[in-house]
Structures are given as C-alpha cells and as structure tokens.
Design a protein around this motif. Sequence first.
Motif, PDB file in Angstrom:
ATOM      1  N   VAL A 198      -5.443  16.252   3.774  1.00  0.00           N
ATOM      2  CA  VAL A 198      -5.642  14.949   4.402  1.00  0.00           C
ATOM      3  C   VAL A 198      -4.288  14.321   4.699  1.00  0.00           C
ATOM      4  O   VAL A 198      -3.417  14.287   3.825  1.00  0.00           O
ATOM      5  N   ALA A 199      -4.108  13.816   5.906  1.00  0.00           N
ATOM      6  CA  ALA A 199      -2.926  13.024   6.232  1.00  0.00           C
ATOM      7  C   ALA A 199      -3.256  11.558   5.976  1.00  0.00           C
ATOM      8  O   ALA A 199      -4.204  11.025   6.563  1.00  0.00           O
ATOM      9  N   ALA A 200      -2.493  10.927   5.101  1.00  0.00           N
ATOM     10  CA  ALA A 200      -2.622   9.486   4.866  1.00  0.00           C
ATOM     11  C   ALA A 200      -1.488   8.824   5.638  1.00  0.00           C
ATOM     12  O   ALA A 200      -0.358   8.722   5.159  1.00  0.00           O
ATOM     13  N   VAL A 201      -1.779   8.379   6.842  1.00  0.00           N
ATOM     14  CA  VAL A 201      -0.759   7.920   7.778  1.00  0.00           C
ATOM     15  C   VAL A 201      -0.525   6.426   7.551  1.00  0.00           C
ATOM     16  O   VAL A 201      -1.301   5.589   8.013  1.00  0.00           O
ATOM     17  N   ARG A 256      -7.809  20.250  -5.986  1.00  0.00           N
ATOM     18  CA  ARG A 256      -8.999  20.371  -5.157  1.00  0.00           C
ATOM     19  C   ARG A 256      -8.833  19.719  -3.788  1.00  0.00           C
ATOM     20  O   ARG A 256      -9.633  19.979  -2.886  1.00  0.00           O
ATOM     21  N   VAL A 257      -7.839  18.876  -3.636  1.00  0.00           N
ATOM     22  CA  VAL A 257      -7.555  18.252  -2.352  1.00  0.00           C
ATOM     23  C   VAL A 257      -6.064  17.949  -2.298  1.00  0.00           C
ATOM     24  O   VAL A 257      -5.433  17.684  -3.324  1.00  0.00           O
ATOM     25  N   ILE A 258      -5.486  18.023  -1.101  1.00  0.00           N
ATOM     26  CA  ILE A 258      -4.068  17.745  -0.892  1.00  0.00           C
ATOM     27  C   ILE A 258      -3.947  16.567   0.069  1.00  0.00           C
ATOM     28  O   ILE A 258      -4.588  16.548   1.129  1.00  0.00           O
ATOM     29  N   VAL A 259      -3.138  15.585  -0.311  1.00  0.00           N
ATOM     30  CA  VAL A 259      -2.893  14.421   0.540  1.00  0.00           C
ATOM     31  C   VAL A 259      -1.408  14.381   0.881  1.00  0.00           C
ATOM     32  O   VAL A 259      -0.555  14.447  -0.013  1.00  0.00           O
ATOM     33  N   ILE A 260      -1.104  14.284   2.169  1.00  0.00           N
ATOM     34  CA  ILE A 260       0.278  14.160   2.629  1.00  0.00           C
ATOM     35  C   ILE A 260       0.502  12.747   3.140  1.00  0.00           C
ATOM     36  O   ILE A 260      -0.291  12.237   3.952  1.00  0.00           O
ATOM     37  N   THR A 261       1.553  12.087   2.670  1.00  0.00           N
ATOM     38  CA  THR A 261       1.859  10.733   3.107  1.00  0.00           C
ATOM     39  C   THR A 261       3.368  10.563   3.180  1.00  0.00           C
ATOM     40  O   THR A 261       4.123  11.516   2.966  1.00  0.00           O
ATOM     41  N   SER A 275       0.832  -1.209   0.000  1.00  0.00           N
ATOM     42  CA  SER A 275       0.000   0.000   0.000  1.00  0.00           C
ATOM     43  C   SER A 275       0.858   1.247   0.000  1.00  0.00           C
ATOM     44  O   SER A 275       0.588   2.204  -0.726  1.00  0.00           O
ATOM     45  N   ALA A 276       1.907   1.263   0.818  1.00  0.00           N
ATOM     46  CA  ALA A 276       2.779   2.442   0.855  1.00  0.00           C
ATOM     47  C   ALA A 276       3.478   2.630  -0.467  1.00  0.00           C
ATOM     48  O   ALA A 276       3.620   3.749  -0.967  1.00  0.00           O
ATOM     49  N   ALA A 277       3.920   1.526  -1.076  1.00  0.00           N
ATOM     50  CA  ALA A 277       4.597   1.627  -2.367  1.00  0.00           C
ATOM     51  C   ALA A 277       3.672   2.182  -3.422  1.00  0.00           C
ATOM     52  O   ALA A 277       4.063   2.979  -4.270  1.00  0.00           O
ATOM     53  N   SER A 278       2.401   1.797  -3.362  1.00  0.00           N
ATOM     54  CA  SER A 278       1.452   2.247  -4.372  1.00  0.00           C
ATOM     55  C   SER A 278       1.171   3.729  -4.238  1.00  0.00           C
ATOM     56  O   SER A 278       1.127   4.459  -5.217  1.00  0.00           O
ATOM     57  N   ILE A 279       0.971   4.194  -3.007  1.00  0.00           N
ATOM     58  CA  ILE A 279       0.749   5.623  -2.816  1.00  0.00           C
ATOM     59  C   ILE A 279       1.993   6.398  -3.213  1.00  0.00           C
ATOM     60  O   ILE A 279       1.917   7.440  -3.838  1.00  0.00           O
TER      61      ILE A 279
END
Length: 276
Positions: free
Chosen positions: A117-120, A63-68, A4-8
């Motif tokens: 959004v934080a994708a932890v 329109r949206v920001i994701v931090i991972t 999952s982490a590799a995909s993101i």
Amino acid sequence: MSDSAASIESAATTSTDTVLLRVEEGVAWITLNRPDRLNAFAGDMRDRLHDALGRAATDADVRVIVITGAGRGFCTGADVEVMSDLLGRGDDVTFERLVHAGMRVVRRMQSIEQPVVAAVNGPAAGAGASLALACDFRVASEKASIGVTFNRIGLHPDWGATYSLPRLVGPGRAAELVMTGRMVDAREAERIGLFDHVFTADAFDGEVRKMAAELAAKPPLALRLAKQTLAASLDSGLDAMLAAEGERQMRCFRSADAQEGIAAFNEKRPAVFRGE
C-alpha cells in the motif's frame, strides 16, 4: 511536518538512514527518509528501498507492507541536483545504473506476495509517482498530489509508469498525464482512479493504520492468491482466469484458514487467521 506525517513516520526507528523499516503487528512500515528534500532519491536510496522491500517480503511476521514518506512529502522522484551533476560530468554510466536500480525496485514490488500500500502523505512526482502507482493501491491525504512529471526536466517516464498508468486510468488519460506532466491534486486523483481513498489530513494517519491492521488480519493465503490472480488477469482471457480461480479456490478451501473463517462465521466471533 504535518501531525499525520509525523505520526506515521514514528512507526519507523529514527536514524540517519534514507529508507527506514519497522515491523509492528504484522505491518511493515517502509519510510522514505529525506524530508528536507521531499524524499527525493539520491545516493544508494533506491538500493536501500529494494533491500527494505526484500526484508519485509521475506519476514514471516509481515502480512502487509506500507510505503510512505517522512515529513510533508511522499517522494518527488530523482534529486534534480544529482541529475544536474551527472549531466554536467557527462556520467551516463551512473545515470544508467540509477535507472536500472529503479527497475529492480519495481520488479521486486511485483514479486511481493503481501499487499503493498502506498500511503501518499504529500507530493508524489516523477519516480515517486511511479513508485506509488506500482503499489497494489494508494491511500492519500487531502494534502497529497501526484504527477508523472518527467518531461519537465526533459526525461522519459520510468519505474514502470508506462505500464501501470494506462491500466489505472486508461490510455487517453494516461497520455494526457504523461505529456502535460501536470500535478494532480488529491480529489482529482481519487476521481480519475489514481488514488483509491483520500482522507483529511487530520484523519490520514489513523485511517492508514486502520486499513493496514484490517489487511493484516485477513487470511494471508487468500490475499496472496487473489493478488496473483488479479495480476494475471491483465494479460489473460476469461477461460484462463476461470481456471486460475478454480485451482486457487480449492487451495483456499483446503486451508486451515478457511476452516477457521467458516467456524468463526458460524460461531459469530472474529476469525484469527494464521496463514495455514
């Protein structure tokens, strides 16, 4: 690195940069990219994050920001090896500059109009936890954990943790988390309000992308104004909030997006919002 982490992480262009940014289909993916150090902050990484947030926030397509985080961690805060070197040299000046760089990141995050959004995906500790807490909400893998761990190395919480944490979990729980400095696993974090959703490791990537896509499809004006109103509610009374709601509701009512949303509802079709 988990699948999952590799995909993101693949949403960001592969490079040697410590912070990666890529925009796709209305979503800005910001990836902290020091996987060998669990994405701990070092060098100019804080400044790079600040700049990436600025570029994403001013991009008309976002329109949206994701931090991972890349690899198996979200962010474990400041790199302790760097802190040790600064302490050994008595370099207060550089340390203070790093503290203020973290402040700049949080202030920029609070000024951003889009949802953040934080994708932890893994451990979020110290400043990494504070970064996640500064986002509008947090989604997590079951492999994630979070902790305000500053006092483990004799330091004080920063990056706005003393502001955001009591507002999320209440003053008593915030005091317990700050003073013990313990790491909280994903399920407990969800139960006490630190994480808003927890997904299995296998489903995490897909669920994050699904949520980001859903947010990107929402009317930008309505989301932007709602974010501003919710932020103001933390320090305002009922009358002030009713007035703010009324003024912003009228702005939305007069927008092309409202016309589109109502027409789509009546015509039983998906709405296509353009932020107008």
